[in-house]
Design a protein around this motif. Structure first.
Motif, PDB file in Angstrom:
ATOM      1  N   MET A 141       0.847  -1.180   0.000  1.00 12.26           N
ATOM      2  CA  MET A 141       0.000   0.000   0.000  1.00 12.26           C
ATOM      3  C   MET A 141       0.888   1.236   0.000  1.00 12.26           C
ATOM      4  O   MET A 141       1.822   1.345   0.794  1.00 12.26           O
ATOM      5  CB  MET A 141      -0.913  -0.004   1.228  1.00 12.26           C
ATOM      6  N   GLY A 142       0.593   2.143  -0.911  1.00 12.71           N
ATOM      7  CA  GLY A 142       1.347   3.388  -1.011  1.00 12.71           C
ATOM      8  C   GLY A 142       0.454   4.565  -0.696  1.00 12.71           C
ATOM      9  O   GLY A 142      -0.746   4.544  -0.978  1.00 12.71           O
ATOM     10  N   GLY A 143       1.059   5.591  -0.124  1.00 16.98           N
ATOM     11  CA  GLY A 143       0.299   6.782   0.218  1.00 16.98           C
ATOM     12  C   GLY A 143       1.210   7.968   0.437  1.00 16.98           C
ATOM     13  O   GLY A 143       2.416   7.903   0.179  1.00 16.98           O
ATOM     14  N   ARG A 144       0.626   9.039   0.922  1.00 13.74           N
ATOM     15  CA  ARG A 144       1.409  10.231   1.226  1.00 13.74           C
ATOM     16  C   ARG A 144       2.387   9.914   2.345  1.00 13.74           C
ATOM     17  O   ARG A 144       2.074   9.137   3.248  1.00 13.74           O
ATOM     18  CB  ARG A 144       0.489  11.365   1.653  1.00 13.74           C
ATOM     19  N   PRO A 145       3.569  10.522   2.298  1.00 17.33           N
ATOM     20  CA  PRO A 145       4.535  10.294   3.373  1.00 17.33           C
ATOM     21  C   PRO A 145       3.987  10.716   4.727  1.00 17.33           C
ATOM     22  O   PRO A 145       3.295  11.727   4.845  1.00 17.33           O
ATOM     23  CB  PRO A 145       5.722  11.173   2.975  1.00 17.33           C
ATOM     24  N   VAL A 146       4.301   9.929   5.735  1.00 15.80           N
ATOM     25  CA  VAL A 146       3.875  10.239   7.093  1.00 15.80           C
ATOM     26  C   VAL A 146       4.606  11.474   7.610  1.00 15.80           C
ATOM     27  O   VAL A 146       4.012  12.346   8.240  1.00 15.80           O
ATOM     28  CB  VAL A 146       4.108   9.019   8.015  1.00 15.80           C
ATOM     29  N   ALA A 147       5.908  11.568   7.320  1.00 19.03           N
ATOM     30  CA  ALA A 147       6.700  12.716   7.769  1.00 19.03           C
ATOM     31  C   ALA A 147       6.348  13.935   6.914  1.00 19.03           C
ATOM     32  O   ALA A 147       6.474  13.906   5.687  1.00 19.03           O
ATOM     33  CB  ALA A 147       8.190  12.405   7.646  1.00 19.03           C
ATOM     34  N   ARG A 148       5.893  14.995   7.558  1.00 20.26           N
ATOM     35  CA  ARG A 148       5.451  16.197   6.831  1.00 20.26           C
ATOM     36  C   ARG A 148       6.528  16.768   5.923  1.00 20.26           C
ATOM     37  O   ARG A 148       6.235  17.236   4.831  1.00 20.26           O
ATOM     38  CB  ARG A 148       4.986  17.267   7.811  1.00 20.26           C
ATOM     39  N   HIS A 149       7.791  16.737   6.362  1.00 19.73           N
ATOM     40  CA  HIS A 149       8.856  17.324   5.544  1.00 19.73           C
ATOM     41  C   HIS A 149       9.133  16.507   4.283  1.00 19.73           C
ATOM     42  O   HIS A 149       9.761  17.002   3.352  1.00 19.73           O
ATOM     43  CB  HIS A 149      10.137  17.520   6.368  1.00 19.73           C
ATOM     44  N   MET A 150       8.651  15.272   4.210  1.00 19.15           N
ATOM     45  CA  MET A 150       8.798  14.446   3.008  1.00 19.15           C
ATOM     46  C   MET A 150       7.608  14.620   2.061  1.00 19.15           C
ATOM     47  O   MET A 150       7.674  14.252   0.897  1.00 19.15           O
ATOM     48  CB  MET A 150       8.905  12.966   3.385  1.00 19.15           C
ATOM     49  N   ASP A 151       6.514  15.189   2.551  1.00 10.57           N
ATOM     50  CA  ASP A 151       5.287  15.330   1.771  1.00 10.57           C
ATOM     51  C   ASP A 151       5.376  16.584   0.900  1.00 10.57           C
ATOM     52  O   ASP A 151       4.772  17.607   1.176  1.00 10.57           O
ATOM     53  CB  ASP A 151       4.080  15.389   2.713  1.00 10.57           C
ATOM     54  N   ASP A 152       6.147  16.467  -0.194  1.00  9.36           N
ATOM     55  CA  ASP A 152       6.431  17.601  -1.069  1.00  9.36           C
ATOM     56  C   ASP A 152       5.571  17.625  -2.330  1.00  9.36           C
ATOM     57  O   ASP A 152       5.757  18.461  -3.208  1.00  9.36           O
ATOM     58  CB  ASP A 152       7.902  17.594  -1.463  1.00  9.36           C
ATOM     59  N   GLY A 153       4.621  16.693  -2.464  1.00  8.49           N
ATOM     60  CA  GLY A 153       3.776  16.626  -3.643  1.00  8.49           C
ATOM     61  C   GLY A 153       4.336  15.738  -4.743  1.00  8.49           C
ATOM     62  O   GLY A 153       3.638  15.418  -5.698  1.00  8.49           O
ATOM     63  N   TRP A 154       5.583  15.350  -4.631  1.00  5.27           N
ATOM     64  CA  TRP A 154       6.249  14.505  -5.627  1.00  5.27           C
ATOM     65  C   TRP A 154       6.667  13.153  -5.064  1.00  5.27           C
ATOM     66  O   TRP A 154       7.200  12.315  -5.784  1.00  5.27           O
ATOM     67  CB  TRP A 154       7.501  15.204  -6.180  1.00  5.27           C
ATOM     68  N   THR A 155       6.452  12.952  -3.783  1.00  2.90           N
ATOM     69  CA  THR A 155       6.936  11.760  -3.088  1.00  2.90           C
ATOM     70  C   THR A 155       5.771  10.950  -2.527  1.00  2.90           C
ATOM     71  O   THR A 155       4.845  11.518  -1.954  1.00  2.90           O
ATOM     72  CB  THR A 155       7.873  12.168  -1.928  1.00  2.90           C
ATOM     73  N   LEU A 156       5.849   9.639  -2.690  1.00  2.00           N
ATOM     74  CA  LEU A 156       4.933   8.727  -2.019  1.00  2.00           C
ATOM     75  C   LEU A 156       5.740   7.822  -1.108  1.00  2.00           C
ATOM     76  O   LEU A 156       6.961   7.715  -1.252  1.00  2.00           O
ATOM     77  CB  LEU A 156       4.150   7.870  -3.023  1.00  2.00           C
ATOM     78  N   GLU A 157       5.055   7.188  -0.185  1.00  2.00           N
ATOM     79  CA  GLU A 157       5.690   6.274   0.760  1.00  2.00           C
ATOM     80  C   GLU A 157       4.987   4.923   0.721  1.00  2.00           C
ATOM     81  O   GLU A 157       3.759   4.867   0.717  1.00  2.00           O
ATOM     82  CB  GLU A 157       5.586   6.856   2.176  1.00  2.00           C
TER      83      GLU A 157
END
Length: 148
Positions: free
Chosen positions: A46-62
């Motif tokens: 399962m992939g989604g938005r990064p949990v860490a806010r500083h990784m959630d740049d709009g181009w990264t999934l986790e």
């Protein structure tokens, strides 16, 4: 890879049901992918938005959850498929974490690279947002899918 394994689409509900049996459920869902052997679901990623806010740049999934029943090669097959799905959705980066004591063999087999080791944290609990500290004190490694 094992020729008897086959990637299959799975719904969020099916992925959650599988994860509930084999792991803990994540949040921030963007996609789910399953892997079957002889018609039986043996793993999901399962992939989604990064949990860490500083990784959630709009181009990264986790990859915020990968769970299998232990079938050989299923996890690495899922990690590789997750990166292909991430790129197909227009994202440029895919990350995940392992905890201390997890080898990362499936990630390496799928072409992922360890970026850095992260110090143990005290947990996510804060007065403004109470949380159970299940993962407090655990050293983690940040991984990235090979963009090359």
């Amino acid at each position: 890879m094992d020729d008897s394994l086959e990637l299959v689409p799975v719904t969020f509900a099916v992925a959650c049901a599988f994860v509930d049996r084999h792991h803990r459920r994540p949040v921030g869902h963007k996609f789910s992918i399953g892997v079957e052997r002889e018609g039986e679901l043996v793993g999901v990623v399962m992939g989604g938005r990064p949990v860490a806010r500083h990784m959630d740049d709009g181009w990264t999934l986790e990859v915020n959850r990968s769970a299998t029943d232990g079938t050989k090669n299923a996890n690495s097959m899922l990690y590789a498929a997750a990166w292909r799905a991430t790129k197909a959705l227009g994202y440029r980066r895919l990350i995940t974490y392992t905890q201390e004591g997890e080898s990362g063999a499936s990630l390496r087999a799928a072409g992922w690279e360890p970026l850095r080791q992260l110090n143990a944290r005290n947990g996510w609990d804060a007065l403004s947002r109470r949380r159970e500290n299940k993962n407090a004190g655990i050293v983690r490694t940040l991984w990235e899918a090979d963009r090359g």
